[in-house]
Design an enzyme around this catalytic site. Structure first.
Site, PDB file in Angstrom:
ATOM      1  N   SER A  88       0.817  -1.212   0.000  1.00 11.52           N
ATOM      2  CA  SER A  88       0.000   0.000   0.000  1.00 11.52           C
ATOM      3  C   SER A  88       0.853   1.266   0.000  1.00 11.52           C
ATOM      4  O   SER A  88       0.354   2.359  -0.288  1.00 11.52           O
ATOM      5  CB  SER A  88      -0.933   0.022   1.216  1.00 11.52           C
TER       6      SER A  88
ATOM      7  N   GLY B 136      -2.563   3.548  -4.395  1.00 10.37           N
ATOM      8  CA  GLY B 136      -3.164   4.333  -5.464  1.00 10.37           C
ATOM      9  C   GLY B 136      -4.589   4.787  -5.181  1.00 10.37           C
ATOM     10  O   GLY B 136      -5.122   4.625  -4.081  1.00 10.37           O
TER      11      GLY B 136
ATOM     12  N   CYS C  70      -9.220  -2.042   3.450  1.00  9.63           N
ATOM     13  CA  CYS C  70      -8.543  -0.844   2.956  1.00  9.63           C
ATOM     14  C   CYS C  70      -8.957  -0.518   1.510  1.00  9.63           C
ATOM     15  O   CYS C  70     -10.054  -0.044   1.284  1.00  9.63           O
ATOM     16  CB  CYS C  70      -7.027  -0.994   3.108  1.00  9.63           C
TER      17      CYS C  70
ATOM     18  N   GLN D  25     -12.792   0.404  -0.126  1.00 10.17           N
ATOM     19  CA  GLN D  25     -13.104   1.500  -1.039  1.00 10.17           C
ATOM     20  C   GLN D  25     -13.690   0.987  -2.350  1.00 10.17           C
ATOM     21  O   GLN D  25     -14.598   1.596  -2.927  1.00 10.17           O
ATOM     22  CB  GLN D  25     -11.848   2.330  -1.285  1.00 10.17           C
TER      23      GLN D  25
ATOM     24  N   ASN E   1      -3.308   2.554   7.075  1.00  9.71           N
ATOM     25  CA  ASN E   1      -2.454   3.083   6.018  1.00  9.71           C
ATOM     26  C   ASN E   1      -3.308   3.378   4.797  1.00  9.71           C
ATOM     27  O   ASN E   1      -3.483   2.541   3.928  1.00  9.71           O
ATOM     28  CB  ASN E   1      -1.349   2.083   5.668  1.00  9.71           C
TER      29      ASN E   1
ATOM     30  N   GLY F  50      -4.776   6.887   2.159  1.00  9.99           N
ATOM     31  CA  GLY F  50      -4.829   8.304   1.838  1.00  9.99           C
ATOM     32  C   GLY F  50      -6.143   8.724   1.213  1.00  9.99           C
ATOM     33  O   GLY F  50      -6.357   9.903   0.943  1.00  9.99           O
ATOM     34  N   PHE F  51      -7.030   7.738   0.963  1.00 14.54           N
ATOM     35  CA  PHE F  51      -8.361   7.998   0.416  1.00 14.54           C
ATOM     36  C   PHE F  51      -9.393   7.462   1.404  1.00 14.54           C
ATOM     37  O   PHE F  51      -9.099   6.573   2.201  1.00 14.54           O
ATOM     38  CB  PHE F  51      -8.532   7.316  -0.944  1.00 14.54           C
TER      39      PHE F  51
ATOM     40  N   HIS G 272      -6.509  -2.071   8.981  1.00 18.26           N
ATOM     41  CA  HIS G 272      -5.826  -3.343   8.729  1.00 18.26           C
ATOM     42  C   HIS G 272      -5.974  -4.303   9.913  1.00 18.26           C
ATOM     43  O   HIS G 272      -5.166  -4.270  10.847  1.00 18.26           O
ATOM     44  CB  HIS G 272      -4.338  -3.092   8.464  1.00 18.26           C
TER      45      HIS G 272
ATOM     46  N   GLU H 228      -5.275  -7.377  10.051  1.00 16.99           N
ATOM     47  CA  GLU H 228      -4.135  -8.294  10.162  1.00 16.99           C
ATOM     48  C   GLU H 228      -3.016  -7.653  10.981  1.00 16.99           C
ATOM     49  O   GLU H 228      -2.126  -8.349  11.483  1.00 16.99           O
ATOM     50  CB  GLU H 228      -3.633  -8.703   8.777  1.00 16.99           C
TER      51      GLU H 228
END
Length: 373
Positions: free
Chosen positions: A51, A231, A257, A261, A299, A301-302, A343, A345
């Protein structure tokens, strides 16, 4: 261990801010989106997390490299970050079980970095200004040349990166006692996610990010896992199409994550780029179903648009972030599908959220029982 030749290094930010420090890793130049991680440990897991592909990571912890590296702490088959920024970088390590230094590890991986800068000042700057592109160099001192290099770094918004980190071919992992079969759509999956499935008796078959649904369905899986990845999720349309087909067939599905999305986009709910994103091992999240709170590893950014999600007739919010009230989890009311933004995990990180893998296994069992009836 050979001693690394230390040179001057420069960090140039997109807004023109310049930091000068010392080199670490390979002598060279590299750029990407600059973001910070607040984790106090687990740097090797962070650096190998797919990621983080295409990003320059700032570790807010003071000391990096002091416990070396070892094979079992990687989350993928290579270092994924573009460059590292930190305060104190140690070429030497004290952990007896370590197999080498982080310096040698970075040199072999071709990773450049900068240390001995005021990371507190840097983090405060990008916390206020927002995540931005940056370039790190230990070979170029001309600022104008670095500006040219920086201008060539693409914006993370609209950038499709799963194709850069996904497995190129299908592979299979089997536990000793197979109870379920889980097809994994690899957008940048972390190894510990696969281990969590195997610990629960799940055989996992990992498919490339662009595998058609029909191809995965031939394996006759009991359910699907949509992984994390780098991304902009809005640019990963091929995965959105696959998830739509999974939902049409009403197969059990779990997303983490990027997978979270992608599930949102498959339901017509949009995502947007955050001012800074969430990156660290200490983010508080509340489970709205149980009322319990958990400390999570994150982790991203969107984030999923909360207003669109709350007004969607088929989606229900299950988790929220207690720092900023952003969406951290959701489930479908009419399909056996759910997802979380963080996350579970947790590698690195706390184990508060591993129950989500158990919840998915319960969905798999429920689905198998319905088929028997």
């Amino acid at each position: 261990m050979k001693k690394h030749t230390i040179t001057e290094a420069i960090l140039l930010l997109e807004d023109g801010t310049v930091y000068k420090g010392k080199s670490l890793g390979k002598i060279g130049t590299s750029g990407g989106e600059l973001c910070f991680n607040t984790g106090m440990t687990g740097y090797q897991e962070i650096f190998t997390d797919p990621s983080y592909f295409g990003q320059v990571v700032v570790n807010t912890v003071s000391h990096v490299g002091n416990y070396g590296v070892q094979v079992e702490e990687v989350e993928s088959d290579r270092v994924q970050i573009s460059a590292l920024v930190c305060k104190d970088f140690s070429q030497y390590y004290s952990r007896k079980t370590a197999e080498g230094s982080l310096q040698d590890y970075f040199e072999k991986a071709g990773i450049v970095g900068i240390c001995e800068i005021d990371t507190r000042s840097l983090v405060r700057h990008i916390r206020d200004k927002g995540a931005m592109n940056a370039v790190v160099s230990s070979e170029i001192t001309d600022i104008e040349e670095l500006r040219k290099r920086l201008s060539e770094v693409p914006s993370m918004a609209g950038l499709e990166l799963s194709s850069k980190v996904s497995t190129p071919e299908v592979y299979d992992l089997q536990p000793e006692d197979i109870k379920y079969r889980v097809a994994v759509l690899d957008l940048g999956v972390k190894r510990n996610s696969l281990h969590n499935f195997m610990q629960r008796g799940c055989e996992v078959k990992v498919f490339p990010y662009n595998t058609p649904f029909e191809e995965m369905e031939k394996w006759n899986p009991d359910g699907y896992f949509i992984s994390n990845g780098p991304g902009d999720p809005a640019a990963t349309q091929v995965a959105v199409d696959s998830v739509k087909q999974i939902l049409e067939k009403e197969r059990p599905m779990f997303g983490i994550c990027m997978g979270h999305q992608i599930l949102a986009h498959a339901n017509g709910v949009q995502t947007y780029k955050m001012h800074n994103g969430h990156r660290g091992l200490n983010h508080p999240v509340k489970n709205l179903i149980t009322g319990r709170s958990e400390i999570t590893s994150q982790n991203h950014g969107f984030v999923v648009d909360a207003d669109q999600l709350l007004s969607h007739p088929d989606l229900e919010v299950t988790h929220i972030n207690l720092n900023d009230n952003t969406i951290e989890g959701m489930r479908m009311k009419n399909k056996p599908a759910f997802s979380v933004q963080y996350h579970p995990e947790s590698s690195p990180g706390p184990h508060d959220s591993e129950y989500l893998f158990d919840d998915f296994v319960a969905l798999l069992e429920e689905s198998k029982n319905k088929i028997k009836l």
